[in-house]
Design a protein around this motif. Sequence first.
Motif, short mmCIF file in Angstrom:
data_model
loop_
_atom_site.label_atom_id
_atom_site.label_comp_id
_atom_site.label_asym_id
_atom_site.label_seq_id
_atom_site.Cartn_x
_atom_site.Cartn_y
_atom_site.Cartn_z
N GLU A 70 0.53 -1.25 -0.18
CA GLU A 70 0.11 -0.22 -0.02
C GLU A 70 1.30 1.30 0.00
OE1 GLU A 70 -3.02 0.06 2.15
OE2 GLU A 70 -3.34 -1.77 2.61
N THR A 129 0.38 4.47 -1.70
CA THR A 129 -0.58 5.21 -1.92
C THR A 129 -1.38 5.15 -1.13
OG1 THR A 129 -1.62 4.83 -2.56
CG2 THR A 129 0.13 4.84 -4.26
N ILE A 130 -1.48 5.21 0.46
CA ILE A 130 -2.25 4.46 1.46
C ILE A 130 -2.68 6.07 2.20
CG2 ILE A 130 -0.75 3.73 3.46
CD1 ILE A 130 -3.92 2.75 3.96
N LYS A 164 0.31 10.66 -4.64
CA LYS A 164 0.06 9.75 -5.76
C LYS A 164 0.41 9.38 -6.79
CE LYS A 164 -3.97 7.90 -3.96
NZ LYS A 164 -5.53 7.30 -3.95
N ARG A 189 3.30 7.30 -8.65
CA ARG A 189 2.94 6.42 -9.76
C ARG A 189 3.94 6.35 -10.43
NH1 ARG A 189 -3.74 6.73 -9.98
NH2 ARG A 189 -4.11 5.45 -7.84
N THR A 214 -2.71 -3.29 -3.50
CA THR A 214 -3.04 -2.13 -2.61
C THR A 214 -4.86 -1.94 -2.68
OG1 THR A 214 -3.38 0.82 -3.92
CG2 THR A 214 -2.82 -1.47 -5.73
N HIS A 215 -5.31 -1.03 -2.19
CA HIS A 215 -6.52 -0.76 -2.49
C HIS A 215 -6.97 0.32 -3.89
CE1 HIS A 215 -7.87 -3.05 0.66
NE2 HIS A 215 -6.84 -3.26 1.70
N ASP A 216 -5.64 0.66 -4.10
CA ASP A 216 -6.23 1.57 -5.67
C ASP A 216 -5.64 1.52 -6.63
OD1 ASP A 216 -6.88 3.91 -6.10
OD2 ASP A 216 -5.54 5.29 -4.75
N ASP A 218 -3.52 2.39 -9.05
CA ASP A 218 -2.11 2.22 -8.70
C ASP A 218 -1.42 1.51 -9.66
OD1 ASP A 218 -1.80 3.81 -6.75
OD2 ASP A 218 -1.79 2.22 -4.85
N GLU A 233 -11.49 -2.10 -10.92
CA GLU A 233 -11.58 -1.90 -9.67
C GLU A 233 -13.23 -2.34 -9.91
OE1 GLU A 233 -11.78 2.37 -6.90
OE2 GLU A 233 -10.49 1.92 -9.35
#
Lengths: 260, 339
Positions: free
Chosen positions: B182, B184-185, B192, B196, B213-215, B218, B320
């Motif tokens: 993670e 970029t958390i 961000k 990246r 990651t959750h994003d 990324d 996503e």
Amino acid sequence: MKPYRTMARNSMQSTFAFRTAFLMAAVAACFQLVATVALWSALLSNGGSIGGFTLPEMKAYLLMGYVTGWLGNAIGEWVLANRIRDGQVALDLVKPIETQKMMFAQTLGGLPMELIMIVTVGAGFVLVAGPMPGPSNIPLLMLSLVFVMPIRFCIAFLTTQLVFWTQNFHGVSWARNAVGAVLSGSLVPLSLMPTWLQTTAAVLPFASLTSTPALIYLGKVSTPTAYLLIGVQAFWVVALWFLARVAFRAASRQVTVHGG
Amino acid sequence: MALLEAHDLTKTFRRPEKDPGLRGSFKHLFQRKYSTKTAVGGVDLSIEAGEAVAYVGPNGAGKSTTIKLLTGIVEPTSGEVRIGGLVPHRNRVANSRQIGVLFGQRTQLWWDLPVRESLALLRDMYDLSPDRFRAQLKRFDEVLGLDELLPVVARKLSLGQRMRADLACALLHDPRIVFLDEPTIGLDIAVKDRVREFLRQLKAEGTTIMLTTHDLGDIEDTCERIVIIDGGRVIYDGSLAQVKDRYARERRVHLQLGSELTVTELADRFPQATVTAGAEGRREFTIAFDKAELTAGAVLAGVAQIAEVLEVKIDEPAIEDVVRKVYAGELLLAEGSTP
């Protein structure tokens, strides 16, 4: 060797960043010294002795208690404990270093600040507290003082590891400090304790922290006994260092996993 | 042989079971009960040098535990890992020279010291020459803007600044493989983007990357392979393009028309698609279809024949959306082929 040197330097730098905290610690230490001297002065005002200590000797003993109390203490064990509790130690495990040596280097970096605290408050104490005997054998005293820091570090590092299991350092620290204060002789000389406590102290490493240097300072032990006691200190350094090493290997398997 | 090989990697934990409240805690003192939780169960993974792999999954899926197993921080209950032939938890020191690790939620900076000092300490740990060190700092300054952070004490850094400094820490020694948990958390858009960009550059330079990651923004530009984990098990391992191709085929064309039409009129024209009316009744429609059966161009051309088209918006599902469906259990991914 180089990263450990850098670590010690960084650690020294951070103690200087917290100079206000050390100033406060110095004030607190003065207060405690004044209080204990007052107590012993009242007890020994008639010129007698307790447990073989006259008032001037007792003052010197307290001074040594203060001096040895600082060695290896500027970088508190809290710093080490927090590193484990916060999970920072996980990051140490992916570095080409040994955690134990790293933390020792960190503790060593506190030495300059410790010496400042010892010299300033200690000198003030000598000036204010009145007559007291000087060290009876300076080389032997210095030698025994050298071992104090490594022993304290190993004890701290060992008990700190319990945090891997308890997740909380308060209890561990309170218990260790209470036991340590009694068995190291920093509260009162070990000769004033009941026999069973003296026996306990004799087989544990705590007496090497305060009692040994203080007795050597006062010449309460013969030179051969002083060498023997210093030998015991050296034994504890080696034994505890390896014990801590083995323990850390087991403890680091306990690294818990936070966040999935 | 692949750079990283994990076979049947499993980690179970023992967790105390306490009844609620003080009473429960007290009871636990005398009557210890534990339950065993499997954080990671039988993960097989093989990563070739130069690959960039996204490792995604919902909270508690076992992502961080896998990273800790792969980096040697945690010892597996069973199974094995090898990175460049080394077993991480047995050859910690040797292994640490070939890997870089970043945990977005932790910092490896020394809290009370300027960033420069933390980096100097790492320089000594990894035995970098002064020239090499300077060159690395210069490189990090170009992408991460590191110079302005060097004199700042770590505890005074903002989260974004801290992450930039931490990335530099994790990559200072040019590791063969870098694990980013993670990265970029909690960062704002600008930082961000910077992170990246840095990841893209790393990938271009040939560094092997494993990224959790959750994003998912990324991973879209960086990773060509995605591994999805849930409940401690790998549920998908394959190319990102393939996932999108197979599971993100739906397109939605939003139309605003100059004249009025009915849903039926449009639906008749595009039997393969689903037509829904928008907020403005008969002048606004959404036409959803499978891109294999229809194209956006065909939809537009078809509508233009019966009404004037004022505005067009085409939605393409992001990775996503696919992953969201997987998390929610709406989509069962078929076993992907390992690239």
